[in-house]
Each structure stands twice: as structure tokens, then as C-alpha cells.
Design an enzyme around this catalytic site. Structure first.
Site, PDB file in Angstrom:
ATOM      1  N   GLY A  73       0.817  -1.211   0.000  1.00 38.50           N
ATOM      2  CA  GLY A  73       0.000   0.000   0.000  1.00 38.50           C
ATOM      3  C   GLY A  73       0.852   1.261   0.000  1.00 38.50           C
ATOM      4  N   ASN A 153      -8.399   4.440   8.209  1.00 38.20           N
ATOM      5  CA  ASN A 153      -7.898   3.244   8.904  1.00 38.20           C
ATOM      6  C   ASN A 153      -8.094   3.298  10.415  1.00 38.20           C
ATOM      7  OD1 ASN A 153      -5.857   5.280   8.004  1.00 38.20           O
ATOM      8  ND2 ASN A 153      -4.597   4.263   9.525  1.00 38.20           N
ATOM      9  N   GLN A 181      -7.901   0.047   3.125  1.00 33.11           N
ATOM     10  CA  GLN A 181      -8.805  -0.492   4.156  1.00 33.11           C
ATOM     11  C   GLN A 181     -10.106  -1.048   3.593  1.00 33.11           C
ATOM     12  OE1 GLN A 181      -8.443  -1.129   7.374  1.00 33.11           O
ATOM     13  NE2 GLN A 181      -6.362  -0.321   7.476  1.00 33.11           N
ATOM     14  N   THR A 239      12.495  -7.524 -10.449  1.00 32.54           N
ATOM     15  CA  THR A 239      11.966  -8.875 -10.637  1.00 32.54           C
ATOM     16  C   THR A 239      10.702  -9.060  -9.808  1.00 32.54           C
ATOM     17  OG1 THR A 239      14.166  -9.721 -11.053  1.00 32.54           O
ATOM     18  CG2 THR A 239      12.520 -11.336 -10.370  1.00 32.54           C
ATOM     19  N   CYS A 327       1.108   2.313  13.009  1.00 32.10           N
ATOM     20  CA  CYS A 327       2.393   2.774  12.490  1.00 32.10           C
ATOM     21  C   CYS A 327       3.008   3.829  13.389  1.00 32.10           C
ATOM     22  CB  CYS A 327       2.223   3.390  11.112  1.00 32.10           C
ATOM     23  SG  CYS A 327       0.883   2.694  10.187  1.00 32.10           S
TER      24      CYS A 327
HETATM   25  C1  LIG Z   1      -1.898  -0.265   5.977  1.00 34.40           C
HETATM   26  C2  LIG Z   1      -2.242   0.945   5.195  1.00 34.40           C
HETATM   27  C3  LIG Z   1      -1.363   1.470   4.226  1.00 34.40           C
HETATM   28  C4  LIG Z   1       0.017   0.903   4.010  1.00 34.40           C
HETATM   29  O1  LIG Z   1       0.009  -0.363   3.382  1.00 34.40           O
HETATM   30  P1  LIG Z   1       1.309  -1.294   3.511  1.00 34.40           P
HETATM   31  O2  LIG Z   1       1.064  -2.396   2.540  1.00 34.40           O
HETATM   32  O3  LIG Z   1       1.346  -1.782   4.924  1.00 34.40           O
HETATM   33  O4  LIG Z   1       2.495  -0.467   3.136  1.00 34.40           O
HETATM   34  C5  LIG Z   1      -1.759   2.568   3.504  1.00 34.40           C
HETATM   35  N1  LIG Z   1      -2.967   3.140   3.712  1.00 34.40           N
HETATM   36  C6  LIG Z   1      -3.847   2.664   4.611  1.00 34.40           C
HETATM   37  C7  LIG Z   1      -5.178   3.316   4.779  1.00 34.40           C
HETATM   38  C8  LIG Z   1      -3.521   1.557   5.389  1.00 34.40           C
HETATM   39  O5  LIG Z   1      -4.385   1.104   6.300  1.00 34.40           O
END
Ligand SMILES: *Cc1c(COP(=O)(O)O)cnc(C)c1O
Length: 395
Positions: A73, A153, A181, A239, A327
């Protein structure tokens, strides 16, 4: 692990055993590089990657050539935001986002601000909702990108993405939405949302960590920022993470089949948890929108005590929940989302988030409804702040 009650599915989810099973051959026998397409071993890996692309596209109602695999993400948000800003910089330098975005979006915007772009951070109301009139008013003839998340989130509020997409499409402005999310939890349809790009992450819906995808609508532009081999039509070098991509594809396939049934089962459990907490604990505030929210999310603020202490005591009772966002929980700053919604620092510090997932049962909810009020009562009994709020001691 058997006794752990996991209620933090917004932070991550366990990989579904069927996902792991689908991935396993691609670590060993099927180890070919998808770019080595002249021999069968490579071609078979390529076929697996392309099948996964079809599955992700089907989940999003997109075309498979609009799906690009990434490391998750965060990368998809960075790429869509920074890449589309630089691809469109001749048209203007103004970006619109919201105050409650994930750090992957906010920090990408901060990065651009340091390089000559101007960013408007839209406010939200007490429920964490964006006002469409604010979006319209913020647009100037220099606006090249609008980036607003589908669901928050922390508090689960669902933003009016389709309506924002309507506004941006009319004006030819790139519209990115962070759907990390929502994908796999509620239906996400790129035609309905009218977005030009979106970000997804496998580990948020029972896939492996470290893999995700970006949807980039045909005709929309985002400069590649990984330089190297010509993978992903020259747009994302490196890759392919074949086992991860196969896992993402399987997770997407399972989500398409099972998402409706899962959320229909989780919704009454979430509501039972909400009602139970509001009944059993005094001085609790429900955070986020009362109805326009993710079906698996509950966020409450408990006055007089700290979210961190609640989470630690809940852990001793074998319950995983979170406070603020996962985070940033190693920082002591209160959540930027809750502050933007107008909560006091004190209530923002006392927030607890429960996010349900496939593995949760009614027994889990009953256990939490039994332990959570005891934990709160114990901490409040030791809290001078709570005593003061109750008028039991004078200042
Ligand atoms: C978890 C999250 C991300 C980050 O995704 P990752 O794959 O953990 O880097 C970004 N945006 C939202 C809303 C999230 O909940």
C-alpha cells in the site's frame, strides 16, 4: 497463539491458509523468473503473475492491464501521488488531500511540498467526513491531483469517493484514492468510484505482507520511479515477487467470493461489541461516523485514561487491539485523525480501536465485553485525571 483474540485487522491480517498453499510452489519448484519467457519454467511464472493480475482486476472491476504490482500500500500511494504529480507538473502544481490520510499519503504530499508543489489539506467534520463543497472550493486552475482515502484506517469513516470522482473527472484532474482499508472488506468498483488510481495491500485482506498493487486507469499518467528492467510494461522495474503476487491474486479471488458473507457475519458482532461497551462503560465516546463506516471497525475514546495502558492490559488478557494508528504507536503524539475530528488531546490519547476479521467469533466478543470494562475500571481507579473529572477531588 490459540488463545489470542485478535481484534486488530486494520493493522494486518493473518494469511488465509488457502493463500499460503497457493504461494508455496512458487518458492521452490516453480521458481522461474517471469521475465525468462523463452523457456517453460519462466513462462509458467509469467502465467501465474498474469492470472493474479486478472483476479485483482476482477475484484476491482478494472481491466487487467490497468493493474501494476508493487511492494504494498505504501509504495502504491507513493507512486500514484508522486508519479502523477510529476507527470502533470506542466499543467499545475496544486494538490488536494485531507487532514486524516494515512502517513503513506501525507508524507508523499509533504515530499512534494518541499519540491515546489502546493498542498491543501481539507478539514473533516466531527465524524471524520469530508465536505464535497470544500473539495469544490479548493480546486483552482492549477489543481492536478486530488487524493482522498476511501475509508479511514483509524475510525472507519467512509468518504464520498464516487462524488469526489464526479467532480474531478468533470475537471480533468487526476483522482487517487487509498483503498487499502476497503479492498477485500467492502465492494470497491473503479467504475463506480471514478478514480484514476488506487492503492491496495495484500496483507490487509488475508494475503502476504510486502505485496500490493496500484490500479492506474488507461490514459491516466504516473511517472515510474523505479529505474531498472522493463517489468510491468516499463512502469515498475524489479523482478516480480512471484509468490507474493500469487498470494495477492488468491486473496483477491477469495475476497470476491466471500466478502459479502464475511461482512454480513461481522457487522452484527461489531454492533454487539459497540452496544455492549457503550452500555457497560460510562463516559465513552464513539469515534467515527455512526453508520457510514467500515463494517468491522469500532473506535472509542475512554476519558481519563491512556490508550497505551488499556492496550497493554488487554494484551495481558489475550486481546490484541490498538490505539491511535499502529504505524505511529511508538510515538506519543495523539492521532492526527482524532485531532482533525476535533477531539481534545485527552480524548485522543484515550482512544481504542477494535477491528474484526474472518477468524473472530461471538465468543471473542463476549470475552472482550467481559474483560474490557474491568480493564477500564481498574485503570480509572488509579487515574487522578478521571477522579478529577468525576469531581471526586478538587484541583
Ligand atoms: C496499511 C495501510 C497502508 C500501508 O500499506 P502497507 O502495505 O502496509 O504499506 C496505507 N494506507 C492505509 C489506509 C492503510 O491502512
Amino acid at each position: 497463539m490459540a488463545d489470542i483474540i485478535y481484534l486488530d485487522h486494520a493493522a494486518t491480517t493473518p494469511a488465509d491458509p488457502r493463500v499460503v498453499e497457493a504461494m508455496l510452489p512458487y518458492f521452490t519448484e516453480q521458481f522461474g523468473n517471469p521475465s525468462s519467457k523463452l523457456y517453460r519454467l519462466g513462462a509458467e511464472s509469467r502465467d501465474a503473475v498474469e492470472a493474479a493480475r486478472e483476479s485483482v482486476a476482477a475484484l476491482l472491476n478494472a481491466k487487467s492491464d490497468e493493474i501494476y504490482f508493487t511492494s504494498g500500500g505504501t509504495e502504491s500511494d507513493n507512486w500514484a501521488i508522486i508519479g502523477s504529480a510529476f507527470a502533470n507538473e506542466k499543467k499545475g502544481n496544486h494538490i488536494i488531500t485531507s487532514a486524516i490520510e494515512h502517513h503513506a499519503v501525507l508524507e508523499s504530499c509533504h515530499f512534494l511540498e518541499k519540491r515546489g508543489f502546493e498542498v491543501t489539506y481539507l478539514p473533516v467534520d466531527e465524524y471524520g467526513m469530508i465536505d464535497l463543497d470544500d473539495v469544490k472550493r479548493a480546486i483552482t486552475d492549477k489543481t492536478i491531483l486530488v487524493t482522498i482515502m476511501h475509508a479511514n484506517n483509524e475510525v472507519g469513516t467512509l468518504e464520498p469517493i464516487a462524488e469526489i470522482g464526479e467532480i474531478t473527472r468533470e475537471r480533468g484532474i487526476h483522482f487517487h484514492t487509498d483503498t487499502v482499508q476497503t479492498v477485500g472488506r467492502i465492494p470497491v468498483d473503479v467504475a463506480e468510484l471514478k478514480c484514476d488510481s488506487l492503492a491496495i495491500s495484500a496483507h490487509k485482506f488475508y494475503g502476504p505482507k510486502g505485496v500490493g498493487a496500484m490500479f492506474l486507469r488507461k490514459g491516466a499518467r504516473a511517472l515510474p520511479y523505479m529505474q531498472g528492467g522493463g517489468q510491468e510494461k516499463g512502469k515498475r522495474a524489479g523482478t516480480h515477487n512471484v509468490p507474493g503476487i500469487v498470494g495477492l491474486g488468491k486473496a483477491a479471488e477469495l475476497a470476491l467470493e466471500e466478502l459479502a458473507a464475511t461482512s454480513a457475519r461481522l457487522l452484527p458482532l461489531r454492533d454487539k461489541l459497540t452496544d455492549g461497551i457503550l452500555e457497560r462503560i460510562p463516559d465513552v465516546k464513539l469515534n467515527g461516523h455512526p453508520t457510514l463506516r467500515l463494517p468491522n471497525n469500532l473506535n472509542v475514546s475512554i476519558s481519563g485514561i491512556e490508550g497505551e495502558s488499556i492496550i497493554m492490559l488487554m494484551d495481558m488478557n489475550n486481546v490484541c487491539a490498538s490505539t491511535g494508528s499502529a504505524c505511529s504507536s511508538d510515538s506519543l503524539d495523539p492521532s492526527h485523525v482524532l485531532l482533525a475530528m476535533g477531539l481534545s488531546h485527552e480524548l485522543a490519547h484515550g482512544s481504542v480501536r477494535f477491528t474484526l476479521g474472518k477468524c473472530n467469533t461471538e465468543d471473542h466478543i463476549d470475552h472482550v465485553l467481559h474483560t474490557f470494562p474491568c480493564v477500564v475500571e481498574r485503570l480509572r481507579a488509579m487515574s487522578p485525571l478521571y477522579a478529577m473529572q468525576q469531581g471526586k477531588v478538587s484541583v
